[in-house]
Write an enzyme that holds these catalytic residues in place. Structure first.
Site, PDB file in Angstrom:
ATOM      1  N   GLU A 223       0.786  -1.135   0.085  1.00 54.65           N
ATOM      2  CA  GLU A 223       0.168   0.071  -0.096  1.00 54.65           C
ATOM      3  C   GLU A 223       1.015   1.329   0.111  1.00 54.65           C
ATOM      4  O   GLU A 223       1.478   1.520   0.997  1.00 54.65           O
ATOM      5  CB  GLU A 223      -0.833  -0.200   1.104  1.00 54.65           C
ATOM      6  CG  GLU A 223      -1.722  -1.246   1.353  1.00 54.65           C
ATOM      7  CD  GLU A 223      -3.131  -1.317   0.442  1.00 54.65           C
ATOM      8  OE1 GLU A 223      -3.169  -0.133  -0.085  1.00 54.65           O
ATOM      9  OE2 GLU A 223      -3.923  -1.992   0.474  1.00 54.65           O
ATOM     10  N   CYS A 257      -2.417   9.608   2.672  1.00 60.42           N
ATOM     11  CA  CYS A 257      -1.771   8.815   1.219  1.00 60.42           C
ATOM     12  C   CYS A 257      -2.753   9.162   0.233  1.00 60.42           C
ATOM     13  O   CYS A 257      -2.178   9.241  -0.958  1.00 60.42           O
ATOM     14  CB  CYS A 257      -1.715   7.243   1.492  1.00 60.42           C
ATOM     15  SG  CYS A 257      -3.166   6.544   1.913  1.00 60.42           S
TER      16      CYS A 257
HETATM   17  P1  NAD Z   1       8.351   4.498   5.073  1.00 59.42           P
HETATM   18  O1  NAD Z   1       8.105   3.742   3.933  1.00 59.42           O
HETATM   19  O2  NAD Z   1       9.364   5.277   5.325  1.00 59.42           O
HETATM   20  O3  NAD Z   1       8.058   3.501   6.439  1.00 59.42           O
HETATM   21  C1  NAD Z   1       6.953   2.458   6.489  1.00 59.42           C
HETATM   22  C2  NAD Z   1       7.502   1.417   7.377  1.00 59.42           C
HETATM   23  O4  NAD Z   1       8.645   0.956   6.664  1.00 59.42           O
HETATM   24  C3  NAD Z   1       8.083   2.004   8.732  1.00 59.42           C
HETATM   25  O5  NAD Z   1       7.544   1.009   9.754  1.00 59.42           O
HETATM   26  C4  NAD Z   1       9.411   2.008   8.837  1.00 59.42           C
HETATM   27  O6  NAD Z   1      10.083   1.563   9.748  1.00 59.42           O
HETATM   28  C5  NAD Z   1       9.724   0.931   7.508  1.00 59.42           C
HETATM   29  N1  NAD Z   1      11.055   1.156   6.830  1.00 59.42           N
HETATM   30  C6  NAD Z   1      11.500   2.330   6.615  1.00 59.42           C
HETATM   31  N2  NAD Z   1      12.628   2.163   5.641  1.00 59.42           N
HETATM   32  C7  NAD Z   1      12.974   0.979   5.737  1.00 59.42           C
HETATM   33  C8  NAD Z   1      13.777   0.207   5.127  1.00 59.42           C
HETATM   34  N3  NAD Z   1      15.026   0.652   4.587  1.00 59.42           N
HETATM   35  N4  NAD Z   1      13.633  -1.139   5.107  1.00 59.42           N
HETATM   36  C9  NAD Z   1      12.675  -1.799   5.806  1.00 59.42           C
HETATM   37  N5  NAD Z   1      11.758  -1.116   6.461  1.00 59.42           N
HETATM   38  C10 NAD Z   1      12.006   0.224   6.327  1.00 59.42           C
HETATM   39  O7  NAD Z   1       6.719   5.239   4.961  1.00 59.42           O
HETATM   40  P2  NAD Z   1       6.104   6.434   5.874  1.00 59.42           P
HETATM   41  O8  NAD Z   1       7.322   7.680   6.018  1.00 59.42           O
HETATM   42  O9  NAD Z   1       6.209   5.932   7.245  1.00 59.42           O
HETATM   43  O10 NAD Z   1       4.802   6.803   5.641  1.00 59.42           O
HETATM   44  C11 NAD Z   1       4.570   7.553   4.519  1.00 59.42           C
HETATM   45  C12 NAD Z   1       4.438   6.940   3.226  1.00 59.42           C
HETATM   46  O11 NAD Z   1       3.436   6.011   3.457  1.00 59.42           O
HETATM   47  C13 NAD Z   1       3.849   7.777   1.978  1.00 59.42           C
HETATM   48  O12 NAD Z   1       4.524   7.814   0.784  1.00 59.42           O
HETATM   49  C14 NAD Z   1       2.134   7.610   2.023  1.00 59.42           C
HETATM   50  O13 NAD Z   1       1.594   7.907   0.761  1.00 59.42           O
HETATM   51  C15 NAD Z   1       2.478   5.908   2.177  1.00 59.42           C
HETATM   52  N6  NAD Z   1       1.218   5.655   2.785  1.00 59.42           N
HETATM   53  C16 NAD Z   1       0.222   4.535   2.018  1.00 59.42           C
HETATM   54  C17 NAD Z   1      -0.775   4.337   2.210  1.00 59.42           C
HETATM   55  C18 NAD Z   1      -1.721   3.451   1.457  1.00 59.42           C
HETATM   56  O14 NAD Z   1      -2.834   2.877   1.985  1.00 59.42           O
HETATM   57  N7  NAD Z   1      -1.465   3.358   0.402  1.00 59.42           N
HETATM   58  C19 NAD Z   1      -1.226   4.727   3.767  1.00 59.42           C
HETATM   59  C20 NAD Z   1      -0.646   5.358   4.422  1.00 59.42           C
HETATM   60  C21 NAD Z   1       0.855   6.030   4.124  1.00 59.42           C
END
Ligand code: NAD
Length: 472
Positions: A223, A257
């Site tokens: 997502e 998002c």
């Molecule tokens: P992110 O990708 O930075 O982090 C998400 C999760 O991944 C966190 O738990 C984090 O600890 C982990 N993570 C971060 N870097 C990682 C790596 N290198 N390897 C493994 N895991 C890692 O996202 P964010 O900043 O927390 O959230 C914002 C993003 O999420 C935006 O792009 C937003 O659009 C998206 N989002 C999508 C939805 C949806 O339903 N489509 C909903 C909410 C947010």
């Protein structure tokens, strides 16, 4: 067993994760999580725990995101309890085997499609709706009969700590386990073999997750984010459009998002729409948004800096309509609407994920559709118009995870509408039956009786082909 619900896991991270997984595998193998009575009871317990913790949930979300209670209630708590209620209502039907028809040549036989749980699933969630985006998928995983490990975001630290505490109080660790930590912990989890990974977050990390999953051939749901266009046609109801756009953009300070990322406005109504948006923002939040109790804050200094750079750059190349104020100390950023932003500007290259709203114009709908189609497929597309022909053109000539007419962001709150992206905005779907399907394997079962066993299909085949051709 050792409980791996530990904050700040360091060198023994891999051991703790393996122990947590081992415990869940034993429970899953016992078959206990498959019974519908068990699944229902867990969902009811989860609901009761959340309702009882309402005040703590509000406080944690306020501390992380400055979220006001109404937004916290409708977009976090009520969304999860709504998903639980919907799953409880439909679970017996979803889990029924479906009959499959059998071709004449294979008669007599019975065919069934039987949903079965996948096993141990990993849920990795982001910070912007830190409760709901961890627990929404958990509801579907439980409904489908799985065990789950949740890795919440380290950035929404207050809510993640509360989530770990609530899950420890509600479930045994060999059933649902929250493992807190940052990137290192996520990567240690991803090194293990799960039966499904449900990831919500950025597209860049989505690629990391999919690469790691490939090592174990683990199926993934991703997502992800995107730039969701908001198109406003000349026939739109301007006052309603302005309210719904400002609401959808300012909800959680734009850190949603499916927030409308940028406006594509039909040229002749641009001035009227922008004036209505400016007036609406003042009506909703007062002359100084910083003083409004209903307006959130940017989650972290890093995200504030990212947004500040985008805003400064866009203000330098475009024309400010409203906003531009910000305060790094409190991570406040006003709704900033910027007209005449060049499509090549940085703010038009990446998902904004904050309260900056660039404005572009179009002459006719074909131009707007071409603009959308030249870019990666968005998670959401919003179209403000009542014109049936134009609505049909948007449905048939564009592709997006979801589509709303005369509305923003509310599609997320309808459990019967599958939620997910397409192309770069994601893989797979969540919510309601779609969520149940995500965490289920649909097993095909063919059952043959022994009373008829024609020799026609067995060797020697000589002389049988012409008869078989007549049957098949
Ligand atoms: P992110 O990708 O930075 O982090 C998400 C999760 O991944 C966190 O738990 C984090 O600890 C982990 N993570 C971060 N870097 C990682 C790596 N290198 N390897 C493994 N895991 C890692 O996202 P964010 O900043 O927390 O959230 C914002 C993003 O999420 C935006 O792009 C937003 O659009 C998206 N989002 C999508 C939805 C949806 O339903 N489509 C909903 C909410 C947010």
């Amino acid at each position: 067993m050792t409980d791996a619900r530990t904050t700040g896991i360091s060198s023994d991270c891999a051991d703790l994760i393996q122990q947590a997984l081992q415990a869940q595998r034993s429970l899953f193998a016992s078959g206990k999580t498959r019974s519908l009575t068990f699944r229902r009871r867990q969902l009811q317990q989860l609901r009761a725990s959340l309702v009882a913790a309402e005040d703590d949930i509000f406080a944690a979300l306020k501390a992380d995101l400055g979220k006001c209670e109404l937004e916290a209630y409708i977009s976090e708590l009520a969304l999860v309890t709504g998903e639980i209620d919907y799953a409880l209502k439909h679970l017996s039907r979803w889990s029924q085997p479906r009959r499959a028809s059998i071709p004449f040549a294979l008669q007599p036989a019975r065919g069934q499609v039987v949903p079965e749980p996948l096993g141990i699933v990993l849920i990795i969630s982001p910070w912007n709706y830190p409760l709901q985006l961890a627990l929404g998928p958990l509801v579907s995983a439980i409904a489908a009969g799985n065990c789950a490990i949740i890795k919440p975001s380290e950035i929404s630290a207050h809510t993640s700590a509360l989530l770990a505490k609530l899950m420890t109080q509600t479930f045994a660790a060999d059933y649902v386990n929250v493992i807190e930590g940052g990137v290192e912990t996520a990567q240690a989890l991803l090194a293990e073999s799960f039966d499904h990974i449900f990831f919500t977050g950025s597209s860049a990390v989505g690629q990391v997750v999919m690469r790691a999953a490939a090592e174990h051939l683990t199926p993934v749901t991703l997502e992800l984010g995107s730039k969701s266009p908001c198109v406003v046609a000349a026939d739109a109801n301007i006052a309603v459009a302005a309210r719904r756009i400002v609401w959808g953009k300012c909800f959680n300070a734009g850190q949603t998002c499916v927030a409308p990322d940028y406006l594509l406005v039909q040229k002749q109504i641009k001035d009227e729409l922008l004036a209505a948006i400016a007036q609406t923002a003042a009506d909703f939040f007062g002359k100084d948004m910083a003083k409004s109790p209903d307006y959130g804050r940017i989650v972290s200094d890093r995200h504030f800096q990212r947004l500040h750079t985008l805003m400064t750059d866009a203000l330098a190349s475009g024309k400010k309509i409203i906003g531009g104020q910000s305060d790094p100390a409190t991570r406040y950023m006003a709704l900033t609407v910027i007209d005449q932003v060049p499509p090549a500007a940085a703010v038009m290259q990446e998902e904004i994920f904050g309260p900056i709203l660039p404005v572009l114009t179009y002459e006719d709908l074909g131009e707007a559709i071409a603009f959308i189609n030249q870019r990666p497929k968005p998670l959401a597309l919003y179209f403000f118009s009542n014109d049936a022909a134009q609505q049909k053109a948007i449905v048939t000539q564009t592709s997006s995870g979801g589509l709303c007419f005369n509305e923003t962001i509310s599609q997320y709150a309808v459990p019967a509408l599958p939620f997910g992206g397409v192309g770069h905005s994601g893989i797979g779907a969540a919510h309601g039956k779609a969520g149940f399907d995500t965490f289920s394997h649909y097993k095909s079962v063919l059952k043959k009786p022994n009373w008829l066993d024609l020799s026609l299909r067995y060797p020697p085949y000589q002389g049988k082909l012409s008869l078989l051709k007549k049957l098949l």
